[in-house]
Write an enzyme that holds these catalytic residues in place. Structure first.
Site, short mmCIF file in Angstrom:
data_model
loop_
_atom_site.label_atom_id
_atom_site.label_comp_id
_atom_site.label_asym_id
_atom_site.label_seq_id
_atom_site.Cartn_x
_atom_site.Cartn_y
_atom_site.Cartn_z
N LYS A 8 -19.13 7.72 73.08
CA LYS A 8 -18.65 8.45 74.01
C LYS A 8 -17.69 8.19 74.68
O LYS A 8 -16.37 8.58 74.47
CB LYS A 8 -19.94 7.49 75.03
N ARG A 81 -26.79 7.55 84.43
CA ARG A 81 -27.77 6.41 83.98
C ARG A 81 -28.69 6.36 84.29
O ARG A 81 -29.59 5.73 83.70
CB ARG A 81 -26.35 4.70 83.23
N ARG A 120 -17.43 -2.60 66.30
CA ARG A 120 -16.89 -2.03 66.61
C ARG A 120 -15.26 -3.69 67.06
O ARG A 120 -16.76 -4.27 67.34
CB ARG A 120 -17.16 -1.43 67.68
N ARG A 151 -17.39 -7.70 72.28
CA ARG A 151 -18.66 -7.15 73.40
C ARG A 151 -19.14 -8.19 73.69
O ARG A 151 -20.31 -8.41 72.48
CB ARG A 151 -19.30 -5.91 74.25
N ARG A 162 -31.01 -2.27 75.16
CA ARG A 162 -29.58 -1.25 75.84
C ARG A 162 -30.51 -0.37 75.21
O ARG A 162 -30.26 0.39 76.52
CB ARG A 162 -28.13 -1.74 75.18
P1 AP5 Z 1 -18.07 4.15 71.33
O1 AP5 Z 1 -16.71 4.66 71.35
O2 AP5 Z 1 -17.76 2.78 71.19
O3 AP5 Z 1 -19.12 4.34 71.67
P2 AP5 Z 1 -19.86 4.08 72.87
O4 AP5 Z 1 -21.14 5.25 72.82
O5 AP5 Z 1 -18.89 3.99 73.71
O6 AP5 Z 1 -20.80 3.00 72.92
P3 AP5 Z 1 -21.12 1.70 73.78
O7 AP5 Z 1 -21.58 0.81 73.18
O8 AP5 Z 1 -19.94 1.44 75.04
O9 AP5 Z 1 -22.27 2.70 75.26
P4 AP5 Z 1 -22.60 1.76 75.91
O10 AP5 Z 1 -23.30 2.93 77.30
O11 AP5 Z 1 -23.62 1.35 75.80
O12 AP5 Z 1 -21.81 0.60 77.08
P5 AP5 Z 1 -21.65 0.82 78.35
O13 AP5 Z 1 -20.24 0.11 77.92
O14 AP5 Z 1 -21.11 1.94 79.24
O15 AP5 Z 1 -18.35 4.15 69.10
C1 AP5 Z 1 -18.88 2.85 68.82
C2 AP5 Z 1 -18.43 2.44 67.09
O16 AP5 Z 1 -18.69 3.85 66.59
C3 AP5 Z 1 -17.03 1.97 67.33
O17 AP5 Z 1 -16.49 1.06 66.81
C4 AP5 Z 1 -16.04 3.97 67.01
O18 AP5 Z 1 -15.17 3.52 66.49
C5 AP5 Z 1 -17.06 3.92 65.60
N1 AP5 Z 1 -17.57 5.63 66.41
C6 AP5 Z 1 -17.47 6.56 66.84
N2 AP5 Z 1 -18.07 7.27 67.40
C7 AP5 Z 1 -17.97 7.48 65.21
C8 AP5 Z 1 -18.26 8.34 64.43
N3 AP5 Z 1 -18.25 10.12 64.60
N4 AP5 Z 1 -18.64 8.55 63.54
C9 AP5 Z 1 -18.36 6.78 62.52
N5 AP5 Z 1 -17.45 5.55 64.13
C10 AP5 Z 1 -17.72 5.98 64.87
O19 AP5 Z 1 -22.37 -0.19 79.01
C11 AP5 Z 1 -22.04 -0.93 78.75
C12 AP5 Z 1 -22.68 -1.78 80.24
O20 AP5 Z 1 -22.88 -1.90 81.69
C13 AP5 Z 1 -24.80 -1.51 80.15
O21 AP5 Z 1 -25.51 -1.96 79.03
C14 AP5 Z 1 -24.82 -1.76 81.46
O22 AP5 Z 1 -25.57 -2.78 81.60
C15 AP5 Z 1 -23.27 -1.30 82.34
N6 AP5 Z 1 -23.04 -0.21 83.12
C16 AP5 Z 1 -22.61 0.75 82.62
N7 AP5 Z 1 -22.75 2.02 82.78
C17 AP5 Z 1 -23.63 1.96 84.42
C18 AP5 Z 1 -24.52 2.46 84.28
N8 AP5 Z 1 -23.84 3.80 85.69
N9 AP5 Z 1 -24.72 2.61 85.67
C19 AP5 Z 1 -25.27 0.14 85.46
N10 AP5 Z 1 -24.86 0.12 84.70
C20 AP5 Z 1 -24.43 0.50 83.74
MG MG Z 2 -18.58 2.88 75.63
#
Ligand code: AP5
Ligand code: MG
Length: 207
Positions: A8, A81, A120, A151, A162
């Protein structure tokens, strides 16, 4: 939308640069609040470092001010979410006389998730998301020279939790948007360039 590690953040950064959009990652918004050292940030850290979701009301109130501050098109990354957040987003869009163009799910097999996240690193200065080769020391961001960090919620145990939270709380959002007809699925198990191409093709059709 997409599970942890689906890509994402990676795709949002590309879309932001290409289409001059505002990228709002709710995860980044929460991590910035933690980094500020505020009392709210301390409360949030206790929740997200364990891999749980912050309460809907808190997330929505933090988001509304950011949305109001821009008149650009917006990419929401990691929001909504929960179904309650999806309903609140609909209400917010109506209030602000804006609308949702497309809901894009980046679909990734769960067997890929732990490996991807283990490789990552994120830049503390410019926010770049990097994929590092396991075992190689990588401390500096190749984009801006900032310090790279892992992280706290990226340990294999937290990632597993998660994913469980994703199944319970976030997958029902998929059904919510499938009903509204704005939902599209993209295969996330391809190169980042190919995933981007597929997303752009979706956006061309809905524009
Ligand atoms: P990356 O692009 O970082 O993936 P991502 O989908 O952004 O993964 P996240 O871990 O950020 O998602 P998440 O939903 O768990 O965390 P968030 O920060 O939103 O890619 C991942 C890796 O893969 C990287 O190394 C990249 O280089 C590699 N990659 C990417 N594309 C690739 C490809 N095509 N091929 C190969 N490699 C690739 O949320 C974190 C926390 O915040 C949640 O757990 C929760 O506690 C809180 N939170 C966030 N939003 C909310 C909400 N709306 N409501 C309540 N709590 C929330
Ligand atoms: Mg992310």
């Amino acid at each position: 939308m997409g599970c942890p590690g689906a890509g994402k953040g990676t795709q949002s950064a590309k879309l932001q640069d290409t289409f001059h959009l505002k990228h709002i990652s709710t995860g980044d918004v929460l991590r910035a609040e933690i980094a500020s050292g505020s009392d709210l940030g301390k409360r949030i850290a206790g929740i997200i470092d364990k891999g749980n979701l912050v309460p809907d009301e808190l997330m929505i109130s933090m988001l509304e001010n950011i949305v109001k501050a821009t008149d650009k098109g917006i990419i929401f990354d990691g929001f909504p979410r929960t179904v309650a957040q999806a309903e609140a987003l609909d209400a917010m869009m109506k209030r602000l006389e804006r609308s949702i163009t497309a809901v894009i799910m980046i679909d990734l097999p769960e067997s890929e998730v732990v490996n991807r996240i283990a490789s990552r690193r994120q830049c503390g200065k410019c926010g770049a998301i990097l994929h590092i080769t396991p075992g190689t020391p990588a401390n500096k961001c190749p984009v801006c020279g900032g310090e790279l960090y892992t992280r706290p919620d990226d340990t294999p145990e937290r990632v597993k939790h998660r994913l469980e939270v994703y199944h319970t709380d976030t997958l029902p959002v998929k059904t919510y948007y499938q009903r509204s007809g704005s939902y599209v699925e993209i295969n996330g198990d391809q190169t980042p360039e190919k995933v981007f191409e597929d997303i752009v093709n979706v956006l061309k059709k809905v524009k």
